[in-house]
Design an enzyme around this catalytic site. Structure first.
Site, short mmCIF file in Angstrom:
data_model
loop_
_atom_site.label_atom_id
_atom_site.label_comp_id
_atom_site.label_asym_id
_atom_site.label_seq_id
_atom_site.Cartn_x
_atom_site.Cartn_y
_atom_site.Cartn_z
N GLN A 182 0.86 -1.19 0.00
CA GLN A 182 0.00 0.00 0.00
C GLN A 182 0.90 1.24 0.00
OE1 GLN A 182 -3.73 -0.72 0.05
NE2 GLN A 182 -2.48 -2.40 -0.77
N GLY A 223 -11.89 1.75 4.38
CA GLY A 223 -10.94 1.01 3.56
C GLY A 223 -10.05 1.90 2.72
N HIS A 224 -9.10 1.26 2.03
CA HIS A 224 -8.13 2.03 1.26
C HIS A 224 -8.77 2.72 0.06
CE1 HIS A 224 -6.89 -1.86 -1.14
NE2 HIS A 224 -8.17 -1.60 -1.22
N ASN A 225 -8.24 3.92 -0.23
CA ASN A 225 -8.67 4.73 -1.38
C ASN A 225 -10.11 5.24 -1.28
OD1 ASN A 225 -6.66 2.46 -2.85
ND2 ASN A 225 -6.21 4.61 -3.25
N SER A 243 -12.11 2.02 -2.08
CA SER A 243 -12.38 2.79 -3.31
C SER A 243 -13.81 3.29 -3.43
CB SER A 243 -12.00 1.97 -4.55
OG SER A 243 -10.62 1.66 -4.54
#
EC number: 2.3.1.191
Length: 325
Positions: A182, A223-225, A243
């Site tokens: 990441q 979560g990521h993004n 995302s």
């Protein structure tokens, strides 16, 4: 150390009916207030509690002026709940204890991190290399700000918050998993509050972004993004998968879930325990929970729901069938 009614109105405005020298020693709900307390009435349906309350003074809306006048001192405000919110801030500032060290001795701050001179770092916090903490921001105990993550000004992060742990990125290979490093970070705007033990993952390539004024409750997973728009608020145990893009001025009830790669428009309000499985393009209130029932009825309804498509097809066939005369 109380506050006089006159001092409260001088600081916050409002229309006082009563003795300005009357001292308030505590804030309390209507039903539990004692004669030294100040309370508020936010909705007319609680008018009966207003009449029975022992509170020294009550904050009310203009429409409740007559009812309040029959029981004692009161302050008239256009929005009693908002007035009470500002009163709690005034009360806390008035009763503030002397501040301890700006940075607790047990905190670990990397030499290449940048912490504003007015920020406060609590016990056992970790601020890693390249991280930046803005002016007036407070990190309570055991907060972790990982490498290169940015926290803006006047933010409040409660105990156990983790900013910038790795996002959940894995590629399948021959029955096993290969980690996707990441490489992004987390960027948090100004005036953001993050509840205890909430986690915001760093982006895979781009950054995870929390915009100005966002309010996150305890035990939330971002979560990521993910991108969360300005002044959106989420109650406890909300989960937002990677995302997803959340608009501005949204609200999410406790336990709501947003699946990954979806878009939620500005001004969307999602009820508690709702699972958002598709993008929402229009502002409004959305609910997607299965109603609670006793278990026997729930099982019958669930079994019927599984047959809903076939029942629909049978109904369509019946509607198309020629009618007997």
């Amino acid at each position: 150390m109380g506050l006089q009614l006159g001092a409260i109105v001088s600081a916050l405005g409002g229309e006082l009916h009563g003795d300005p020298a009357l001292s308030i020693e505590r804030l309390a709900p209507l039903q539990n207030a004692q004669p030294d307390a100040l309370s508020f009435l936010s909705h007319p349906k609680y008018q009966q509690e207003l009449a029975a309350s022992k509170a020294a003074c009550v904050i009310v809306a203009p429409a409740m002026r007559e009812a309040a006048a029959s029981r004692g001192a009161f302050i008239v405000a256009a929005d009693p709940y908002l007035y009470f919110a500002r009163l709690t801030q005034l009360w806390k500032a008035h009763h503030a204890r002397p501040e301890a060290d700006r940075i607790h001795p047990s905190a670990v701050i990397h030499p290449e991190a940048v912490v504003d001179a007015t920020a406060r770092i609590g016990a056992l916090c970790v601020v890693e290399r390249g991280a930046r903490i803005g002016a007036g921001t407070v990190l309570k105990s055991r907060v972790t700000i990982s490498e290169d993550c940015v926290v803006g000004e006047r933010c409040l992060l409660h105990p156990g918050v983790v900013i910038g742990a790795d996002g959940f990125g894995l590629a399948p290979h021959e029955g096993a998993w290969v980690k996707i490093e990441q490489l992004g970070a987390v960027r948090i705007g100004n005036d953001v509050e993050i509840g205890a033990n909430t986690c915001i993952d760093r982006g895979a390539l781009d950054d995870t972004v929390i915009e100005d004024g966002v309010k996150l409750d305890n035990l939330i997973q971002i979560g990521h993004n993910v991108r969360v728009g300005k002044h959106t608020a989420m109650a406890g145990c909300v989960g937002v998968a990677g995302s997803a893009t959340i608009g501005a001025h949204c609200t999410f009830g406790g336990g709501a879930i947003v699946l990954g790669h979806l878009t939620v428009a500005d001004g969307v309000h999602v009820s508690a325990a709702t699972v958002v499985t598709r993008s929402i393009r229009k502002a409004g209130q959305y609910t997607g929970m299965f109603p609670i029932d006793d278990n026997a009825n729930w099982e019958k309804n669930a079994a019927t729901l599984k047959q809903l498509h076939s029942l629909r097809e049978r109904l369509k066939a019946l509607e198309k069938a020629p009618q007997k005369k």
